[in-house]
Write a protein that holds these residues in place. Structure first.
Motif, PDB file in Angstrom:
ATOM      1  N   ASN A 168       8.816 -10.167  44.171  1.00 44.86           N
ATOM      2  CA  ASN A 168       8.271 -11.143  43.775  1.00 44.86           C
ATOM      3  C   ASN A 168       7.905 -10.844  45.339  1.00 44.86           C
ATOM      4  O   ASN A 168       6.358 -11.642  45.159  1.00 44.86           O
ATOM      5  N   ARG A 169       8.287 -11.276  46.376  1.00 47.69           N
ATOM      6  CA  ARG A 169       7.433 -11.236  47.746  1.00 47.69           C
ATOM      7  C   ARG A 169       6.521 -10.399  47.596  1.00 47.69           C
ATOM      8  O   ARG A 169       5.735 -11.044  48.700  1.00 47.69           O
ATOM      9  N   LYS A 170       6.923  -9.039  47.292  1.00 46.49           N
ATOM     10  CA  LYS A 170       5.616  -8.184  47.688  1.00 46.49           C
ATOM     11  C   LYS A 170       3.607  -8.603  47.264  1.00 46.49           C
ATOM     12  O   LYS A 170       3.441  -8.464  47.925  1.00 46.49           O
ATOM     13  N   GLN A 171       4.872  -9.319  45.770  1.00 45.69           N
ATOM     14  CA  GLN A 171       3.275 -10.120  44.931  1.00 45.69           C
ATOM     15  C   GLN A 171       2.809 -10.850  45.496  1.00 45.69           C
ATOM     16  O   GLN A 171       1.512 -10.847  45.935  1.00 45.69           O
ATOM     17  N   LEU A 172       3.829 -11.332  45.974  1.00 51.20           N
ATOM     18  CA  LEU A 172       3.113 -13.182  47.216  1.00 51.20           C
ATOM     19  C   LEU A 172       2.271 -12.901  48.119  1.00 51.20           C
ATOM     20  O   LEU A 172       1.341 -13.625  48.473  1.00 51.20           O
ATOM     21  N   LEU A 173       3.206 -11.661  49.175  1.00 54.50           N
ATOM     22  CA  LEU A 173       2.180 -11.267  50.260  1.00 54.50           C
ATOM     23  C   LEU A 173       0.392 -10.846  50.024  1.00 54.50           C
ATOM     24  O   LEU A 173       0.079 -11.196  50.235  1.00 54.50           O
ATOM     25  N   LYS A 174       0.648 -10.201  48.592  1.00 59.39           N
ATOM     26  CA  LYS A 174      -0.513  -9.447  47.715  1.00 59.39           C
ATOM     27  C   LYS A 174      -1.581 -10.501  47.786  1.00 59.39           C
ATOM     28  O   LYS A 174      -2.962 -10.468  47.481  1.00 59.39           O
ATOM     29  N   SER A 175      -1.298 -11.991  47.145  1.00 60.22           N
ATOM     30  CA  SER A 175      -1.585 -12.954  46.423  1.00 60.22           C
ATOM     31  C   SER A 175      -2.599 -13.161  47.921  1.00 60.22           C
ATOM     32  O   SER A 175      -3.155 -13.420  47.835  1.00 60.22           O
ATOM     33  N   ILE A 176      -1.827 -13.325  49.267  1.00 60.65           N
ATOM     34  CA  ILE A 176      -2.036 -13.649  50.003  1.00 60.65           C
ATOM     35  C   ILE A 176      -3.473 -12.912  50.865  1.00 60.65           C
ATOM     36  O   ILE A 176      -4.473 -13.450  51.449  1.00 60.65           O
ATOM     37  N   ALA A 209      -9.033 -11.914  52.169  1.00 56.46           N
ATOM     38  CA  ALA A 209     -10.037 -10.324  51.835  1.00 56.46           C
ATOM     39  C   ALA A 209     -11.222 -11.010  51.589  1.00 56.46           C
ATOM     40  O   ALA A 209     -12.132 -10.847  51.823  1.00 56.46           O
ATOM     41  N   LYS A 210     -10.658 -11.798  50.714  1.00 57.50           N
ATOM     42  CA  LYS A 210     -12.155 -12.446  49.332  1.00 57.50           C
ATOM     43  C   LYS A 210     -13.003 -13.580  51.200  1.00 57.50           C
ATOM     44  O   LYS A 210     -13.993 -13.366  50.565  1.00 57.50           O
ATOM     45  N   GLN A 211     -12.050 -14.363  51.810  1.00 56.86           N
ATOM     46  CA  GLN A 211     -12.987 -14.922  53.039  1.00 56.86           C
ATOM     47  C   GLN A 211     -14.242 -14.309  53.471  1.00 56.86           C
ATOM     48  O   GLN A 211     -15.194 -14.746  53.874  1.00 56.86           O
ATOM     49  N   VAL A 212     -13.188 -13.067  53.586  1.00 53.14           N
ATOM     50  CA  VAL A 212     -13.717 -12.340  55.184  1.00 53.14           C
ATOM     51  C   VAL A 212     -15.394 -11.798  54.629  1.00 53.14           C
ATOM     52  O   VAL A 212     -15.294 -11.842  55.172  1.00 53.14           O
ATOM     53  N   THR A 213     -14.667 -10.941  53.047  1.00 55.18           N
ATOM     54  CA  THR A 213     -16.213 -10.023  52.390  1.00 55.18           C
ATOM     55  C   THR A 213     -16.985 -11.537  52.520  1.00 55.18           C
ATOM     56  O   THR A 213     -18.352 -10.843  52.824  1.00 55.18           O
ATOM     57  N   ALA A 214     -16.794 -12.711  52.389  1.00 53.54           N
ATOM     58  CA  ALA A 214     -17.900 -13.620  52.126  1.00 53.54           C
ATOM     59  C   ALA A 214     -18.347 -14.387  53.709  1.00 53.54           C
ATOM     60  O   ALA A 214     -18.960 -14.615  53.162  1.00 53.54           O
ATOM     61  N   ASN A 215     -18.372 -13.320  54.916  1.00 49.65           N
ATOM     62  CA  ASN A 215     -18.636 -13.981  55.618  1.00 49.65           C
ATOM     63  C   ASN A 215     -18.170 -15.228  56.085  1.00 49.65           C
ATOM     64  O   ASN A 215     -18.538 -16.045  56.766  1.00 49.65           O
ATOM     65  N   LYS A 216     -16.901 -15.476  56.052  1.00 52.93           N
ATOM     66  CA  LYS A 216     -16.391 -17.465  55.690  1.00 52.93           C
ATOM     67  C   LYS A 216     -15.376 -17.065  57.193  1.00 52.93           C
ATOM     68  O   LYS A 216     -14.797 -16.282  57.272  1.00 52.93           O
ATOM     69  N   LYS A 217     -15.340 -18.159  57.989  1.00 52.83           N
ATOM     70  CA  LYS A 217     -14.342 -18.277  59.301  1.00 52.83           C
ATOM     71  C   LYS A 217     -13.003 -18.948  58.271  1.00 52.83           C
ATOM     72  O   LYS A 217     -12.913 -19.331  57.370  1.00 52.83           O
ATOM     73  N   VAL A 218     -11.603 -17.843  58.336  1.00 50.92           N
ATOM     74  CA  VAL A 218     -10.811 -18.331  58.195  1.00 50.92           C
ATOM     75  C   VAL A 218      -9.582 -18.737  59.264  1.00 50.92           C
ATOM     76  O   VAL A 218      -9.380 -18.240  60.058  1.00 50.92           O
ATOM     77  N   ASN A 256      -3.043  -4.642  54.854  1.00 50.63           N
ATOM     78  CA  ASN A 256      -3.622  -4.885  53.769  1.00 50.63           C
ATOM     79  C   ASN A 256      -5.237  -5.564  53.463  1.00 50.63           C
ATOM     80  O   ASN A 256      -5.821  -4.736  52.536  1.00 50.63           O
ATOM     81  N   VAL A 257      -5.175  -6.648  54.180  1.00 45.42           N
ATOM     82  CA  VAL A 257      -6.681  -7.191  54.169  1.00 45.42           C
ATOM     83  C   VAL A 257      -7.819  -5.954  55.295  1.00 45.42           C
ATOM     84  O   VAL A 257      -8.443  -5.927  54.567  1.00 45.42           O
ATOM     85  N   LYS A 258      -7.334  -5.362  55.731  1.00 45.81           N
ATOM     86  CA  LYS A 258      -8.244  -4.439  56.949  1.00 45.81           C
ATOM     87  C   LYS A 258      -8.550  -3.568  55.573  1.00 45.81           C
ATOM     88  O   LYS A 258      -9.609  -3.161  55.666  1.00 45.81           O
ATOM     89  N   ASN A 259      -7.523  -3.015  54.942  1.00 46.72           N
ATOM     90  CA  ASN A 259      -7.913  -1.812  54.200  1.00 46.72           C
ATOM     91  C   ASN A 259      -9.043  -2.122  52.961  1.00 46.72           C
ATOM     92  O   ASN A 259      -9.135  -1.565  52.012  1.00 46.72           O
ATOM     93  N   MET A 260      -8.496  -3.184  52.783  1.00 42.67           N
ATOM     94  CA  MET A 260      -9.215  -4.271  51.351  1.00 42.67           C
ATOM     95  C   MET A 260     -11.057  -4.037  52.038  1.00 42.67           C
ATOM     96  O   MET A 260     -12.239  -4.501  50.543  1.00 42.67           O
TER      97      MET A 260
END
Length: 210
Positions: free
Chosen positions: A25-33, A38-47, A205-209
């Motif tokens: 459950n904790r791992k899935q929470l971390l993966k959702s973050i 990653a979605k924001q970074v891919t869209a070239n948005k400041k996070v 994991n963000v980097k890997n995505m």
């Protein structure tokens, strides 16, 4: 207890991930973050990541420091890390101490008996991390931000955070419970290690995505 006599910050950061034990459950929470960042970074948005806890004195400060460290470690130029609370108190001295034990150095840049402002440095760091206790919507914290609440009280007391584009609840045990006990240093180090490990998991994991 993890011994720190010869541990530098990078070694601690790496070993925190290697020794991380989390349930599914904790791992899935971390993966959702991970996915959202990653979605924001891919869209070239400041996070802007804003770690929020009631007093902004322990867990949220540790999360900001490690998130800032991870940003530099993985060379993200578009992620900023902040922290705040529902009340401003101080960057608690035991929080400072547990970070010093793993290689961070603290310099007071604005003196206050109640709430000094620190410049926090580490080996190979580019810019110091600025640490002090403040409200989550303080002008210092860039907006809009992703809110990550790190204690149950913050989740309960912040039902609606105006400037949050998304909110995640990632609670950690409060080391305050062990203040002024024989286990104080050990328990602070345990939470320090857990937060470092989970932040490392997120950023790796963000980097890997990407």
């Amino acid at each position: 207890m993890l011994r720190t006599e010869s541990i530098n910050t990078e070694h601690f950061f790496k070993s925190a991930l290697e020794n991380l034990t989390i349930d599914e459950n904790r791992k899935q929470l971390l993966k959702s973050i991970v996915t959202y960042i990653a979605k924001q970074v891919t869209a070239n948005k400041k996070v802007n990541l804003n770690y929020i806890c009631t007093h902004n004195s322990r867990r949220s400060q540790l999360a900001q420091v490690w998130s800032s460290y991870a940003t530099n470690y993985y060379k993200f130029s578009d992620i900023n890390s902040f922290s705040g609370g529902t009340a401003a108190t101080a960057f608690y001295r035991n929080t400072v101490k547990t970070l010093q034990e793993v290689g961070f150095t603290f310099q007071i840049i604005e003196f206050s008996h109640q709430n000094p402002v620190y410049a926090i440095n580490y080996k190979n760091g580019i810019n110091p991390i600025v640490g002090f206790s403040k409200l989550y919507d303080d002008a210092y914290n860039k907006k809009p931000f992703i809110a990550i609440t790190t204690c149950s009280n913050a989740a309960e007391n912040c039902p609606f955070i105006t400037d949050a584009i998304e909110r995640f609840h990632l609670p950690f045990n409060d080391p305050k419970t062990f203040d002024n006990t024989l286990y104080q240093s050990e328990k602070y180090l345990e939470i320090n290690q857990q937060i470092a490990g989970e932040i490392h998991f997120i950023f790796k994991n963000v980097k890997n995505m990407l």
